[in-house]
Every structure is written in C-alpha cells, then in structure tokens.
Design a protein around this motif. Structure first.
Motif, PDB file in Angstrom:
ATOM      1  N   ALA A  13       8.897  -1.635  -1.340  1.00 10.48           N
ATOM      2  CA  ALA A  13       7.534  -1.804  -1.834  1.00 10.48           C
ATOM      3  C   ALA A  13       7.544  -2.406  -3.238  1.00 10.48           C
ATOM      4  O   ALA A  13       6.701  -3.247  -3.578  1.00 10.48           O
TER       5      ALA A  13
ATOM      6  N   TYR B 213       5.856  -5.833  -4.414  1.00 10.17           N
ATOM      7  CA  TYR B 213       4.926  -5.861  -5.540  1.00 10.17           C
ATOM      8  C   TYR B 213       5.316  -6.958  -6.532  1.00 10.17           C
ATOM      9  O   TYR B 213       4.466  -7.736  -6.990  1.00 10.17           O
TER      10      TYR B 213
ATOM     11  N   GLN C 175       0.814  -1.211   0.000  1.00 15.18           N
ATOM     12  CA  GLN C 175       0.000   0.000   0.000  1.00 15.18           C
ATOM     13  C   GLN C 175       0.851   1.266   0.000  1.00 15.18           C
ATOM     14  O   GLN C 175       0.384   2.334   0.334  1.00 15.18           O
ATOM     15  N   ARG C 176       2.124   1.115  -0.376  1.00 18.55           N
ATOM     16  CA  ARG C 176       3.034   2.262  -0.434  1.00 18.55           C
ATOM     17  C   ARG C 176       3.436   2.523  -1.880  1.00 18.55           C
ATOM     18  O   ARG C 176       3.241   1.688  -2.770  1.00 18.55           O
ATOM     19  N   SER C 177       4.020   3.678  -2.130  1.00 20.94           N
ATOM     20  CA  SER C 177       4.468   4.032  -3.468  1.00 20.94           C
ATOM     21  C   SER C 177       5.508   3.033  -3.967  1.00 20.94           C
ATOM     22  O   SER C 177       6.415   2.624  -3.217  1.00 20.94           O
ATOM     23  N   LEU C 178       5.395   2.655  -5.238  1.00 27.65           N
ATOM     24  CA  LEU C 178       6.344   1.707  -5.810  1.00 27.65           C
ATOM     25  C   LEU C 178       7.702   2.354  -6.086  1.00 27.65           C
ATOM     26  O   LEU C 178       8.620   1.685  -6.535  1.00 27.65           O
ATOM     27  N   ASP C 179       7.814   3.660  -5.831  1.00 29.85           N
ATOM     28  CA  ASP C 179       9.126   4.297  -5.927  1.00 29.85           C
ATOM     29  C   ASP C 179      10.043   3.832  -4.799  1.00 29.85           C
ATOM     30  O   ASP C 179      11.260   3.987  -4.866  1.00 29.85           O
ATOM     31  N   ASP C 180       9.439   3.287  -3.757  1.00 32.41           N
ATOM     32  CA  ASP C 180      10.203   2.725  -2.647  1.00 32.41           C
ATOM     33  C   ASP C 180      10.657   1.317  -3.041  1.00 32.41           C
ATOM     34  O   ASP C 180       9.843   0.482  -3.434  1.00 32.41           O
TER      35      ASP C 180
ATOM     36  N   ARG D 133      13.162   2.720 -14.338  1.00 29.95           N
ATOM     37  CA  ARG D 133      13.063   3.849 -13.412  1.00 29.95           C
ATOM     38  C   ARG D 133      14.109   3.755 -12.295  1.00 29.95           C
ATOM     39  O   ARG D 133      14.120   4.569 -11.381  1.00 29.95           O
TER      40      ARG D 133
END
Length: 468
Positions: free
Chosen positions: A151, A155, A143-148, A203
């Motif tokens: 996380a 995913y 439930q956190r940003s995939l930039d982390d 990314r």
C-alpha cells in the motif's frame, strides 16, 4: 450574465512598520453561497510558517446582505491562508496573501476565474489544489493502511504521478508568475512529497533503495527565505531528512525534543531557525516543557512575527510556570479543582473519544501510575467530549483511562472550557505535570516515546528533592 459567487480579496496598503516592513490590511468579500453555512465561514492565516491552532489567526466574517465581509488583521509578510467552510467544489487550497495585492475570484458551478495583478499565482495554486482534490475524490490512493509495504508503494506511485501532473500545471505558468514565487511553488510541492517518502523510510515501511528511487539521493537546500515566504512544508521536510540521516548512523530515527532543539540551534540561523523553533513546539512537542536555556531563547526573541507565535506555543510549557486553577466535574458527580489534590504531584491527561493517539497513551500512563503507586502522585483523566453519555460510555471500555485515575469532564463545554486555553491544549493527547506547589514540572518528551520513563524520572526527582 451573473457570475456567482464573487469572491473578492482586496489588499489595502495601510502603513509602514517601525522596522520599515510594509503592513497591509486585507478585506475579503464573498457571496455567502460560496460556503456551506455563512456563520461557519472562516479565514485562517498561518502565522510564522507553522500550522497550529494556537498561532493561526481565525477571522470570522460580518454577514450582511448576502455577503461575507472578512476584515483581516494587518500583515507584515506574505503568508498562507485557507478559506474554511467552503462547499466541496472549492478546493481546500493554501493561497498566498501578498502585501498591496488585489485579486478577485469569480466562481460558478462550471468554472473559477481570478482577476488582479497576481491572478496567475492564485490561478496556479487553485489548479494544483483542484487536481489534488480530483485524485482524492477518484480514490486513486490505496484504501489500506500505509503500514503495509504494498500500500505504501502504491501511495508513493500515486504521489509521484500527482507531482508530475502538478509540475505540468506549474510549468505552464513560467513567465507569468514572478520568478521567486514560481520557485517557491515548485519547492513547496516537491518537499511535501519528499517528506512523505522520508516518513515511510523512517518507519521502516520501505527500504533505502526504494526511497532513493522515489526522491533524489541528493536534495538541494530550499531557497524559501530568498522569497520572503515561510513554507509550511519546510520544517517537516527538514526533520524527516534529519531522521533519515540519524537512522543511517544510529539505526534509530526518533528525535527527542531536546535533540531537535539542539539540531536547529546549532545548524540554522535567522528566519529558518525561528520557524523551525516554532515547529518543534507543535505536534508531539506540545506536551514538552522547556528548560531554562530553551525558555530564555524563546523569551528573548523580539521579532514582531514570531514573538506572539512563541508566546502562544510556550504558555504553560516552561518549567516552573504556575498553573491556573480549574473546575471540572468527576464521574462521581463531584466538582474538582487543584485544591482537591493538595500535597500531590498532578499528572493531567487531556483526551477525547475517537482519538487513536489517546488510546496509545493510556497504557503508558497506567504503567507509570503503577510504578509510582504509594507515592504522592495523582493522575487526572480529562475528557473534552461535549456529550456526558459519550464520555461515560468510553470510560467503560478502559481505552482512554485506567483504574486509579480521577476521571473528569469539561462539563459539556468540550474544547471551549477555560482549562483548554489556560493549559495550552491544542492537540490530543496532551500531558501536563504539576508539582505540589502547582508549578509545571519538566517533561522532555512525549511519554509514549519512552514508555513514560522521563515522566517517572521527573516526578521522582522532584519528590526526592532533586528539582527545585
């Protein structure tokens, strides 16, 4: 015992195309109870192997006696479709329509059954989508940003588990599904997950070793076109993989529109080339204009499937095309049209409140406006919010526009305003640049890709007489 709703998909053989391709007409009948609101029910067909509102066909039903009747346009190929507006219990599945096919879907609150010659195909696709919906509902994804990075790894782990579970479903249908469709379904699931991993790698969220551990180091060439089905996942997979290869060589994963065009033109032929050429005009490519060579390619195509797709995607996207006039209300209460900005280059930015990408576009355009200050250039900020109060509130925060821009509004019509269709706006933000003569000026990439440099170069070249 009554089973409801009954969802009947009838494929009727209608005629033969002049090019000896089978044309099948489809009629879909379902009880209205399948949908949240019968009047909101839609059947959406994905034409040309791309998902874009400009090219997808939306079919509305005739509602009568508790039934929804969808009269589907003639089909030349097996294509994907989704049923929009269904209740949450029915997954948002990408089904396949086959020429000469007949399938009936019987659903109640406990189960869903498929009847017909290709019932196993529909059943398999339904179960795959249902499992994906279960994963989503159970919030197995982080439930956190995939930039982390953590996380992102979580995913990928969940995606890998989902893929493995979906493969078990697919394997159970071996021998029940025609081999070409079986292979297609496997590839469709695999490429979607591989594209996700490549996207994270590009990314720089994860490293090469992590990506290689998630997907195979060597990926086989998909065989979609042996099946006659254009996979929705195929174009994204191709460009994400090309970005990975570019990163290894140049360290920069970003591909401009022209680089994508040249890559496809030089490395693909036939149906693959056509689908990929259509795909690059979607997403960020929607703001790009075509040069003479590119426009000639799209115009020359006479394929009965791709010609209407290309025409929709290139409308007001070819350098030199004359733009249609418009009538929009300004924040000052005045009504503006193209005639309000005579003898000026016009940069139009389409946006809506809540659009994160639109927020990122604002400082880019503000920078360009400052650099072009004193020249015959005007920036128009066109909001498609239906609520005037919402629009004016958003303007106060300066997230979506900037001082100096002429702030316009689609007069409560939102995305139904004629300017949206006339200027080929399908996603946001979309940028259109017009000359003093109201013709489209070249724009090689999304302004966010280079901080508006190409936008400014194009305008300056025109003002200096270097563009005809």
């Amino acid at each position: 015992m009554k089973i409801f709703p009954s969802f009947i998909l009838i494929m009727l053989l209608a005629a033969l195309h002049p090019e000896n391709r089978i044309i099948a007409q489809s009629v879909i009948i379902t009880d209205t109870s399948l949908f949240k609101q019968a009047e909101d029910a839609r059947l959406e067909l994905f034409n040309g192997g791309v998902d874009d509102r400009r090219t997808n066909t939306l079919v509305s039903p005739l509602v009568k006696d508790g039934k929804c009747f969808f009269n589907v346009p003639h089909l030349a190929d097996t294509i994907y479709f989704v049923v929009r507006g269904v209740k949450q219990a029915f997954p948002n599945a990408l089904f396949l329509i086959f020429p000469k096919d007949t399938v009936e879907v019987l659903a109640d609150q406990q189960s869903t059954r498929f009847l017909g010659s290709n019932s196993s195909v529909y059943e398999c696709i339904y179960k795959i989508a249902k499992l994906g919906q279960t994963y989503l509902n159970e919030q197995r994804y982080p439930q956190r940003s995939l930039d982390d990075k953590r996380a992102a790894l979580e995913y990928l782990s969940v995606c890998k588990q989902l893929y493995n579970d979906q493969q078990k479903i697919i394997t159970a249908y071996s021998g029940k599904i025609p081999p070409r469709i079986y292979k297609h379904i496997i590839d469709q699931q695999l490429l979607s997950l591989q594209a996700d991993a490549c996207w994270m790698l590009n990314r720089k969220i994860i490293d090469q070793q992590t990506a290689a551990a998630y997907v195979r180091d060597s990926l086989p060439e998909p065989t979609f076109y042996d099946t006659g089905i254009k996979s929705i996942s195929y174009p994204r997979y191709i460009f994400e993989m090309q970005s990975v290869k570019r990163t290894k060589i140049e360290g920069n994963p970003k591909l401009t529109f022209n680089e994508k065009y040249d890559f496809v033109y030089n490395n693909f032929k036939g149906e693959k080339r056509k689908q990929l050429m259509a795909y690059i005009l979607t997403g960020p490519g929607r703001s790009v204009t075509l040069n003479v060579k590119q426009a000639a390619f799209y115009k020359a195509n006479t394929d009965p499937v791709f010609r209407p797709v290309y025409e929709a995607l290139t409308k007001v996207r070819i350098t030199g095309t004359l733009a249609r006039n418009f009538s929009l209300t300004g924040v000052d209460g005045k009504v503006y049209s193209l005639d309000s900005f005579k003898d000026k280059v016009i940069v139009i930015d389409f946006w809506f409140t809540g659009c994160g990408a639109c927020v990122h576009m604002t400082p880019v355009l503000a920078r360009a406006a400052k650099k072009l200050e004193g020249k015959q250039v005007v920036f128009l900020s066109v909001c498609v919010d239906e609520s005037s109060d919402k629009w004016k509130k958003s303007l106060k925060g300066y997230l979506y526009s900037f001082d100096g821009a002429v702030k316009l509004y689609t007069q409560g019509e939102g995305m139904a305003h004629p300017i949206i269709k006339d200027y080929n706006v399908v996603g946001y933000p979309t940028i259109v640049v017009l000359s003093k003569e109201r013709s489209v000026l070249p724009l090689k990439n999304d302004p966010r890709a280079d901080q508006g440099q190409n936008l400014m170069d194009s305008i300056n070249a025109y003002l200096d007489g270097e563009l005809i």
